[in-house]
Design an enzyme around this catalytic site. Structure first.
Site, PDB file in Angstrom:
ATOM      1  CE  LYS A 199      28.541  62.312  67.445  1.00  0.00           C
ATOM      2  NZ  LYS A 199      27.613  62.029  68.534  1.00  0.00           N
ATOM      3  NE  ARG A 209      31.107  66.777  72.918  1.00  0.00           N
ATOM      4  CZ  ARG A 209      32.283  66.414  72.452  1.00  0.00           C
ATOM      5  NH1 ARG A 209      33.388  66.882  73.012  1.00  0.00           N
ATOM      6  NH2 ARG A 209      32.376  65.566  71.452  1.00  0.00           N
ATOM      7  CE  LYS A 222      31.333  62.778  73.842  1.00  0.00           C
ATOM      8  NZ  LYS A 222      29.888  62.934  73.595  1.00  0.00           N
ATOM      9  CE  LYS A 253      26.496  65.390  65.695  1.00  0.00           C
ATOM     10  NZ  LYS A 253      26.467  64.635  66.880  1.00  0.00           N
ATOM     11  CB  SER A 279      25.935  73.040  68.573  1.00  0.00           C
ATOM     12  OG  SER A 279      27.102  72.271  68.829  1.00  0.00           O
ATOM     13  CE1 TYR A 318      20.510  72.286  67.879  1.00  0.00           C
ATOM     14  CE2 TYR A 318      22.414  72.425  66.419  1.00  0.00           C
ATOM     15  CZ  TYR A 318      21.748  71.809  67.449  1.00  0.00           C
ATOM     16  OH  TYR A 318      22.295  70.711  68.056  1.00  0.00           O
TER      17      TYR A 318
HETATM   18  C1  PBG Z   1      25.667  62.892  71.481  1.00  0.00           C
HETATM   19  C2  PBG Z   1      25.497  63.892  70.405  1.00  0.00           C
HETATM   20  C3  PBG Z   1      26.324  64.983  70.138  1.00  0.00           C
HETATM   21  C4  PBG Z   1      25.676  65.727  69.150  1.00  0.00           C
HETATM   22  C5  PBG Z   1      24.496  65.060  68.814  1.00  0.00           C
HETATM   23  N1  PBG Z   1      24.401  63.913  69.600  1.00  0.00           N
HETATM   24  C6  PBG Z   1      27.572  65.461  70.792  1.00  0.00           C
HETATM   25  C7  PBG Z   1      28.753  64.591  70.905  1.00  0.00           C
HETATM   26  O1  PBG Z   1      28.893  63.552  70.257  1.00  0.00           O
HETATM   27  O2  PBG Z   1      29.617  64.956  71.718  1.00  0.00           O
HETATM   28  C8  PBG Z   1      26.178  67.019  68.602  1.00  0.00           C
HETATM   29  C9  PBG Z   1      25.165  67.925  67.989  1.00  0.00           C
HETATM   30  C10 PBG Z   1      25.607  69.330  67.822  1.00  0.00           C
HETATM   31  O3  PBG Z   1      26.766  69.697  68.076  1.00  0.00           O
HETATM   32  O4  PBG Z   1      24.750  70.146  67.427  1.00  0.00           O
HETATM   33  N2  PBG Z   1      26.076  61.645  71.195  1.00  0.00           N
END
Ligand code: PBG
Length: 329
Positions: A199, A209, A222, A253, A279, A318
């Site tokens: 990730k 978010r 993060k 991801k 997203s 999505y």
């Molecule tokens: C939270 C999480 C995130 C996503 C899935 N779980 C956001 C992040 O790490 O800030 C992102 C999914 C997306 O952008 O569609 N831990």
């Protein structure tokens, strides 16, 4: 194409639809789809999300309807993400381990009404914390071990609610081992773990978010836990670690911008590798579709095929219900 040598004509394999069909190397099916859904309080509420055109936050009754729709479309898994009311958020994100929080109530309702669909829940504190981070802050640091204690509690109430797949998305060290041990100890030996292993610290999560109400509250970034986008060896190392700790499946991801990681991970590890078309990727494509820059079905199916070509076992997207409908038409 001189007279003496026989011309090489690879276009023969592309000359018409039937020959293209018989030589196609990869295929997309509904089995490749995991549908992420945002849950909110209330009844019969479908609330649009400004940054994600076409995606809504749904009250639990409508999430159950969506689960039925997913089942009827041949989608095997839905992934639930909560929009937690601001008054329920605090520094420890303690609503995460409330057995009756939004996602746990939604999971119970789905398991009752649509028992044959898989439910996946995120394990991380960001939809519940008042600072928007995935873990617990001590000073300026996300404290690894304190966070793991919270994640273990969170995963246990999720398993008790009937979640089939837990997706630790927090990127703390040792969380998969701790969650796996606690699941074993508490009689949940068949709960699957799909670890968000590779990730990356990505700008593509922006609209998500917003969807879970974490963008306004997030302090800083993060980067002390999510992976630097410059690093591929580190990503493969995180996957290896999570598999050793007891993950059944792993995830890369974001998706399309990190397809090199999907491809390398699938070649290197024998476990199923999933991708999350996040997203921001969705929003880019959807906005371009709405601006008539692309043909909707062609661009969406091409993006799915790219994941299959990279040997992904499946994709969180999505677009899932739209893809499933395209496959039926
Ligand atoms: C939270 C999480 C995130 C996503 C899935 N779980 C956001 C992040 O790490 O800030 C992102 C999914 C997306 O952008 O569609 N831990």
């Amino acid at each position: 194409m001189t007279g003496t040598s026989t011309p090489h004509r690879p276009r023969r394999l592309r000359a018409n639809a039937w020959v293209r069909d018989i030589v196609r190397e990869n295929r997309v099916s509904a089995n490749d789809l995991i549908w992420p859904i945002f849950v909110r309080e209330g009844e019969n509420i479908r609330e649009p999300i400004a940054s994600l055109p076409g995606v809504d936050r749904l009250s639990i009754d409508l999430v159950v309807k969506a689960a039925k729709e997913a089942r009827d479309l041949g989608i095997k898994v839905i992934a639930l993400f909560p929009y937690t009311e601001m008054k329920m958020r605090n520094a420890e994100g303690s609503e995460a381990f409330n057995p009756d929080n939004l996602v746990n109530r939604a999971t119970r309702a789905i398991k009752k009404a649509v028992p044959d669909i898989g439910v996946m829940l995120d394990v991380a504190l960001d939809p519940y914390s008042d600072h928007g981070h995935d873990g617990i802050l001590v000073g300026d640091d996300i404290d690894n071990d304190l966070t793991i204690e919270a994640l273990v509690k969170q995963s246990l109430v999720q398993a008790e609610a009937g979640a089939d797949i837990l997706g630790p998305s927090d990127m703390m060290d040792g969380r998969v081992a701790a969650i796996r041990a606690s699941l074993e100890l508490n009689g949940h030996k068949n709960v699957l773990i799909m670890a968000y292993s590779a990730k990356f610290a990505s700008a593509y999560y922006g609209p998500f978010r917003d969807a879970v109400g974490a963008s306004g509250v997030l302090k800083g970034d993060k980067k002390t836990y999510q992976i630097d986008p410059a690093n591929s060896q580190m990503a493969l190392n995180m996957i290896e670690r999570d598999l050793i700790e007891g993950a059944d499946m792993v995830m890369v991801k974001p998706g399309l911008p990190y397809l090199d990681i999907c491809s390398q991970a699938s070649a290197q590890f024998s476990a199923p590798v999933f991708a999350y078309q996040v997203s921001g990727e969705y929003a880019m494509l959807e906005n371009a579709i709405r601006a008539n820059l692309f043909d909707e079905k062609t661009i969406i199916m091409e993006s799915m095929m790219a994941f299959k070509r990279a040997q992904c076992a499946g994709v969180l997207t999505y677009f899932a219900p739209r893809i499933a409908k395209f496959l039926q038409s």
